[in-house]
Design an enzyme around this catalytic site. Structure first.
Site, PDB file in Angstrom:
ATOM      1  N   MET A  56      -8.298   9.763  -7.466  1.00  0.00           N
ATOM      2  CA  MET A  56      -9.599   9.210  -7.095  1.00  0.00           C
ATOM      3  C   MET A  56      -9.590   7.680  -7.095  1.00  0.00           C
ATOM      4  O   MET A  56      -8.893   7.036  -7.873  1.00  0.00           O
ATOM      5  CB  MET A  56     -10.667   9.688  -8.080  1.00  0.00           C
ATOM      6  CG  MET A  56     -10.464   9.176  -9.484  1.00  0.00           C
ATOM      7  SD  MET A  56     -11.747   9.765 -10.609  1.00  0.00           S
ATOM      8  CE  MET A  56     -11.561   8.582 -11.958  1.00  0.00           C
ATOM      9  N   HIS A  68       0.853  -1.188   0.000  1.00  0.00           N
ATOM     10  CA  HIS A  68       0.000   0.000   0.000  1.00  0.00           C
ATOM     11  C   HIS A  68       0.884   1.232   0.000  1.00  0.00           C
ATOM     12  O   HIS A  68       1.770   1.372   0.842  1.00  0.00           O
ATOM     13  CB  HIS A  68      -0.893  -0.026   1.242  1.00  0.00           C
ATOM     14  CG  HIS A  68      -1.865   1.099   1.322  1.00  0.00           C
ATOM     15  ND1 HIS A  68      -1.542   2.322   1.868  1.00  0.00           N
ATOM     16  CD2 HIS A  68      -3.158   1.188   0.923  1.00  0.00           C
ATOM     17  CE1 HIS A  68      -2.591   3.117   1.812  1.00  0.00           C
ATOM     18  NE2 HIS A  68      -3.587   2.461   1.253  1.00  0.00           N
TER      19      HIS A  68
END
Length: 357
Positions: free
Chosen positions: A176, A117
């Protein structure tokens, strides 16, 4: 009552935690900086709330500290094997490769495998913009979203992002998730005990839910239905299938899988504006474009038309001046790690009478 922290002090605190956990100082600074930037921009779901899981996975041996990353390059194209280092460290290396190759060849494509991540794409976009480059960044993620018409998670909320430099206007930064919202926002809502809109997610049975905990046991929904679903699949193909990273159900969940590494994949595409026109001309044109958009007639009740990244930049300015407010649960997690590593979080509290630059 939630308390506020000066952003630099909070960044220093997190840097010290990651150093105590075994990272070299420069790497600890990168990880902490990426988290703080998310909080400054108002993207709390990707801020210091992630410190606990990052340190937990590091302590459990699920993230490598200092393995040598491997680069295979051919002209403007490069493939980076992150060797399971922290995602923000791997992403920073990939960004350096993309910037270098974009400047040399006018365009670049850098794929990444065996990462983790890596926080917000905006963290890397802002650095690329400083070099007067357009940068496109994608990443895949562990399965949290069903295929269109499905019930159980199969693909991630795979983010798509673009950064474009400007002249006098704040830069264009579109960052986004391909879901209605990022799963991180649902995590934050669950931590605060707040309800969520019933359009964000479904429970494990496929029913719309306003309960954040039930949503975390179910699936987040793609934005725009088939459009978000298709875009998320494309990002998985580019970031995962093409790079050799995990894809679909083979990107492992950092909260649930403590046996396997994540094997997240990323993809960076750089474009050198100067290959098209002088940078000064471009910046004048993009500023004109934004000015004309913002001067368009507004719908009833709308005070201002915003450019992507503009609201976040205002958050940065506000939070740099008035501090970053942390939920009590997040502060408790940070305090716990501070006690474990003998770093006192109270030394980093924002004093109410102070105003910071």
């Amino acid at each position: 009552m939630n308390r506020k922290y000066h952003w630099k002090q909070l960044q220093n605190y997190c840097t010290h935690l990651f150093e105590k956990a075994g990272l070299q100082k420069k790497d600890a600074q990168v990880v902490a900086e990426s988290l703080i930037m998310a909080d400054l921009r108002g993207v709390d779901s990707h801020g210091v709330v992630r410190t606990d899981i990052y340190l937990s996975r590091l302590k459990a041996g699920m993230i490598n500290l200092d393995s040598e990353m491997e680069i295979k390059a051919n002209g403007p194209v490069a493939l980076l094997d992150g060797k399971n280092r922290f995602g923000s460290i791997v992403g920073s290396k990939a960004l350096d490769l993309a910037i270098d190759r974009t400047k040399r060849f006018g365009i670049s494509a850098v794929g990444v495998k065996h990462s983790n991540h890596f926080g917000t794409c905006a963290y890397f976009l802002k650095k690329a913009i400083q070099h007067d480059l357009i940068m496109i960044i994608t990443s895949n993620a562990s399965q949290t979203m069903p295929p269109l018409g499905g019930i159980r998670p199969f693909i991630g909320t795979n983010p798509f992002s673009v950064g474009v430099p400007t002249g006098n206007h704040p830069p264009f930064i579109l960052d986004m998730a391909t879901s209605v919202v990022s799963r991180g926002k649902i995590i934050v809502a669950a931590q605060k005990g707040e309800k969520i809109p019933d359009t964000w997610a479904v429970d494990k049975y496929g029913n719309p839910t306003t309960d954040a905990t039930d949503a975390l046991e179910g699936s987040v929904l793609p934005m725009g239905g088939a459009k978000g679903y298709g875009l998320s699949m494309f990002i998985d193909i580019m970031s995962g299938v093409l790079t050799g990273a995990g894809f679909g159900k083979y990107v492992n969940n950092m909260y649930e899988n403590w046996e396997e590494t994540q094997n997240v994949g990323h993809f960076f595409i750089g474009i050198d504006i100067k290959k098209f026109m002088p940078i000064e001309d471009f910046k004048k044109r993009i500023d004109q474009y934004f000015k004309e958009i913002k001067s368009e007639p507004k719908a009833p009740g709308i005070k201002e038309i915003y450019i992507p990244g503009e609201i976040e930049q205002r958050h940065v300015e506000e939070r740099k001046q008035y501090g970053i407010e942390l939920p009590i649960k997040v502060e408790e997690e940070l305090r716990k790690w501070g006690e474990a590593y003998h770093v006192n979080i109270n030394d980093y509290l924002l004093k109410p009478e102070e105003v910071f630059e």
